[in-house]
Design a protein around this motif. Structure first.
Motif, PDB file in Angstrom:
ATOM      1  N   ASP A 178       0.851  -1.192   0.000  1.00 56.25           N
ATOM      2  CA  ASP A 178       0.000   0.000   0.000  1.00 56.25           C
ATOM      3  C   ASP A 178       0.887   1.243   0.000  1.00 56.25           C
ATOM      4  N   LEU A 179       0.851   1.977  -1.099  1.00 59.53           N
ATOM      5  CA  LEU A 179       1.723   3.142  -1.247  1.00 59.53           C
ATOM      6  C   LEU A 179       1.468   4.182  -0.168  1.00 59.53           C
ATOM      7  N   TYR A 180       0.208   4.413   0.150  1.00 58.99           N
ATOM      8  CA  TYR A 180      -0.113   5.421   1.160  1.00 58.99           C
ATOM      9  C   TYR A 180       0.543   5.083   2.495  1.00 58.99           C
ATOM     10  N   HIS A 181       0.332   3.851   2.951  1.00 59.21           N
ATOM     11  CA  HIS A 181       0.866   3.474   4.261  1.00 59.21           C
ATOM     12  C   HIS A 181       2.388   3.541   4.289  1.00 59.21           C
ATOM     13  N   MET A 184       3.593   7.065   4.362  1.00 53.41           N
ATOM     14  CA  MET A 184       3.420   7.591   5.717  1.00 53.41           C
ATOM     15  C   MET A 184       4.560   7.144   6.637  1.00 53.41           C
ATOM     16  N   MET A 185       5.149   5.993   6.355  1.00 53.75           N
ATOM     17  CA  MET A 185       6.260   5.490   7.151  1.00 53.75           C
ATOM     18  C   MET A 185       7.614   5.968   6.621  1.00 53.75           C
ATOM     19  N   GLY A 186       7.588   6.822   5.600  1.00 55.69           N
ATOM     20  CA  GLY A 186       8.819   7.396   5.085  1.00 55.69           C
ATOM     21  C   GLY A 186       9.587   6.515   4.127  1.00 55.69           C
ATOM     22  N   GLU A 187       8.956   5.485   3.574  1.00 56.74           N
ATOM     23  CA  GLU A 187       9.668   4.581   2.676  1.00 56.74           C
ATOM     24  C   GLU A 187       9.777   5.143   1.262  1.00 56.74           C
ATOM     25  N   ASP A 188      10.787   4.698   0.543  1.00 56.08           N
ATOM     26  CA  ASP A 188      10.961   4.996  -0.871  1.00 56.08           C
ATOM     27  C   ASP A 188      10.186   3.935  -1.653  1.00 56.08           C
ATOM     28  N   CYS A 189       8.940   4.249  -1.966  1.00 52.03           N
ATOM     29  CA  CYS A 189       8.073   3.249  -2.596  1.00 52.03           C
ATOM     30  C   CYS A 189       8.557   2.886  -3.993  1.00 52.03           C
ATOM     31  N   GLY A 190       9.071   3.862  -4.726  1.00 58.33           N
ATOM     32  CA  GLY A 190       9.572   3.567  -6.057  1.00 58.33           C
ATOM     33  C   GLY A 190      10.686   2.543  -6.024  1.00 58.33           C
ATOM     34  N   ASP A 191      11.606   2.700  -5.093  1.00 59.65           N
ATOM     35  CA  ASP A 191      12.715   1.756  -4.967  1.00 59.65           C
ATOM     36  C   ASP A 191      12.214   0.372  -4.584  1.00 59.65           C
ATOM     37  N   PHE A 192      11.260   0.305  -3.663  1.00 57.20           N
ATOM     38  CA  PHE A 192      10.724  -0.998  -3.247  1.00 57.20           C
ATOM     39  C   PHE A 192      10.056  -1.690  -4.424  1.00 57.20           C
ATOM     40  N   LEU A 193       9.274  -0.953  -5.203  1.00 57.09           N
ATOM     41  CA  LEU A 193       8.592  -1.552  -6.345  1.00 57.09           C
ATOM     42  C   LEU A 193       9.592  -2.071  -7.372  1.00 57.09           C
ATOM     43  N   ARG A 194      10.635  -1.328  -7.611  1.00 53.50           N
ATOM     44  CA  ARG A 194      11.646  -1.778  -8.577  1.00 53.50           C
ATOM     45  C   ARG A 194      12.318  -3.075  -8.113  1.00 53.50           C
ATOM     46  N   ARG A 195      12.621  -3.148  -6.837  1.00 50.53           N
ATOM     47  CA  ARG A 195      13.419  -4.263  -6.323  1.00 50.53           C
ATOM     48  C   ARG A 195      12.587  -5.505  -6.006  1.00 50.53           C
ATOM     49  N   HIS A 196      11.302  -5.334  -5.697  1.00 48.49           N
ATOM     50  CA  HIS A 196      10.545  -6.464  -5.149  1.00 48.49           C
ATOM     51  C   HIS A 196       9.193  -6.690  -5.829  1.00 48.49           C
ATOM     52  N   SER A 197       9.003  -6.182  -7.030  1.00 49.02           N
ATOM     53  CA  SER A 197       7.683  -6.278  -7.656  1.00 49.02           C
ATOM     54  C   SER A 197       7.222  -7.720  -7.837  1.00 49.02           C
ATOM     55  N   GLU A 198       8.171  -8.649  -8.020  1.00 41.61           N
ATOM     56  CA  GLU A 198       7.784 -10.044  -8.237  1.00 41.61           C
ATOM     57  C   GLU A 198       7.244 -10.695  -6.967  1.00 41.61           C
ATOM     58  N   LYS A 199       7.439 -10.052  -5.823  1.00 42.26           N
ATOM     59  CA  LYS A 199       6.938 -10.598  -4.557  1.00 42.26           C
ATOM     60  C   LYS A 199       5.578 -10.011  -4.176  1.00 42.26           C
ATOM     61  N   ILE A 200       5.068  -9.097  -4.980  1.00 41.79           N
ATOM     62  CA  ILE A 200       3.846  -8.360  -4.644  1.00 41.79           C
ATOM     63  C   ILE A 200       2.653  -8.988  -5.356  1.00 41.79           C
ATOM     64  N   GLY A 201       1.603  -9.258  -4.589  1.00 40.35           N
ATOM     65  CA  GLY A 201       0.385  -9.824  -5.160  1.00 40.35           C
ATOM     66  C   GLY A 201      -0.703  -8.810  -5.394  1.00 40.35           C
ATOM     67  N   HIS A 202      -0.611  -7.654  -4.724  1.00 43.30           N
ATOM     68  CA  HIS A 202      -1.615  -6.603  -4.909  1.00 43.30           C
ATOM     69  C   HIS A 202      -1.016  -5.280  -4.454  1.00 43.30           C
ATOM     70  N   ILE A 203      -1.394  -4.203  -5.141  1.00 37.33           N
ATOM     71  CA  ILE A 203      -0.956  -2.858  -4.793  1.00 37.33           C
ATOM     72  C   ILE A 203      -2.186  -1.994  -4.551  1.00 37.33           C
ATOM     73  N   GLN A 204      -2.111  -1.133  -3.541  1.00 36.02           N
ATOM     74  CA  GLN A 204      -3.149  -0.136  -3.292  1.00 36.02           C
ATOM     75  C   GLN A 204      -2.499   1.234  -3.159  1.00 36.02           C
ATOM     76  N   PHE A 205      -3.312   2.278  -3.337  1.00 35.46           N
ATOM     77  CA  PHE A 205      -2.731   3.611  -3.258  1.00 35.46           C
ATOM     78  C   PHE A 205      -3.737   4.651  -2.802  1.00 35.46           C
ATOM     79  N   ALA A 206      -3.183   5.693  -2.195  1.00 30.63           N
ATOM     80  CA  ALA A 206      -3.844   6.957  -1.912  1.00 30.63           C
ATOM     81  C   ALA A 206      -2.726   7.970  -1.777  1.00 30.63           C
ATOM     82  N   ASP A 207      -3.057   9.239  -1.929  1.00 32.14           N
ATOM     83  CA  ASP A 207      -2.021  10.259  -1.791  1.00 32.14           C
ATOM     84  C   ASP A 207      -1.691  10.460  -0.321  1.00 32.14           C
ATOM     85  N   CYS A 208      -0.528  11.039  -0.093  1.00 30.82           N
ATOM     86  CA  CYS A 208       0.007  11.178   1.257  1.00 30.82           C
ATOM     87  C   CYS A 208       0.618  12.567   1.423  1.00 30.82           C
ATOM     88  N   PRO A 209       0.278  13.265   2.531  1.00 30.67           N
ATOM     89  CA  PRO A 209      -0.649  12.855   3.602  1.00 30.67           C
ATOM     90  C   PRO A 209      -2.105  13.079   3.182  1.00 30.67           C
TER      91      PRO A 209
END
Length: 262
Positions: A178-181, A184-209
């Protein structure tokens, strides 16, 4: 791959849940998700999906009073039996409605001295759910939730999710990211998606904050949507935000993708 779902628990709340299927279809969505569908019968949901030619992509195992400030079910040692009953309820819905993924919300631990016990319980329950849903060919996912909105949430960052996935090594288990969450925790979501997309079964989003639609906060949706489209993620991307204004007026981001402008 970019395929969007409308989360009917947060979008189109101008009308009752039963009428939101039609609203989503009229807005151009081909798929929907629901946090907790259990206020509707299986037949009611199936009729709406068939009538409006929609796919139901995801819903959650019941989480008791989690959204009202409680601890939920999946990590609470004293609620193992209730969690398994909730899984049975979910199985009854899933066998008919055939979602692609079922989400298990880890929940909170409100007594820090028992956190290890809660984590162990969650892992056992997650394995149980992954086994149960594998039997009917449906993937199990679990997600991290930010501790600003939900203090005490036992899984609250990407590293924890990856560690659990590696520890359990269950073939029917993946991440719900979940991109929003995570923003909110200060993560680099773009980097996580690039590195681990094959481990993800579902993505959700909302703008932050704020958890509103794209464009109401600081989220870089041009970046993350382009990454989702370019990398090996094969699932759906769920719009799970609280519209600022009417839902139809919040869908400018979607119109560009739906109409092929992006």
């Amino acid at each position: 791959m970019l395929r969007f779902t409308a989360n009917l628990s947060l979008l189109f709340t101008e009308v009752p849940l039963l009428e939101r299927f039609q609203a989503a279809a009229e807005a151009g969505f081909e798929a929907v998700e629901i946090q907790f569908p259990y206020e509707l019968s299986i037949d009611q949901i199936q009729q709406q999906l068939q009538r409006h030619r929609l796919k139901l992509v995801l819903f959650n195992v019941d989480a008791d009073t989690l959204l009202q400030g409680g601890e939920g079910l999946a990590a609470v040692p004293d609620k193992r039996d209730r969690f398994r009953q909730a899984v049975e309820q979910t199985l009854a819905y899933a066998e008919v409605l055939r979602p692609e993924v079922i989400n298990v919300l880890p929940g909170r631990c409100l007594d820090g001295e028992r956190l290890d016990e809660y984590m162990a319980t969650f892992k056992d329950n997650l394995r149980y759910a992954a086994d149960a849903f594998a039997a009917i060919g449906i993937k199990t996912v679990f997600e991290a939730v930010n501790t600003v909105d939900m203090p005490g949430f036992v899984i609250h960052n990407g590293r924890q999710m990856l560690d659990i996935l590696a520890e359990l090594r269950h073939p029917n288990l993946a991440l719900q990211y979940d991109l929003y969450h995570m923003w909110m925790m200060g993560e680099d979501c773009g980097d996580f998606l690039r590195r681990h997309s094959e481990k993800i079964g579902h993505i959700q989003f909302a703008d932050c904050p704020g958890r509103g639609q794209p464009g109401t906060g600081d989220g870089d949706f041009e970046q993350v949507f382009s990454i989702i489209a370019a990398y090996c993620y094969q699932g759906w991307t769920g719009a799970e935000y609280r519209p600022i204004g009417k839902t139809a007026e919040s869908l400018g981001w979607f119109s560009a993708y739906r109409d092929g402008a992006l």
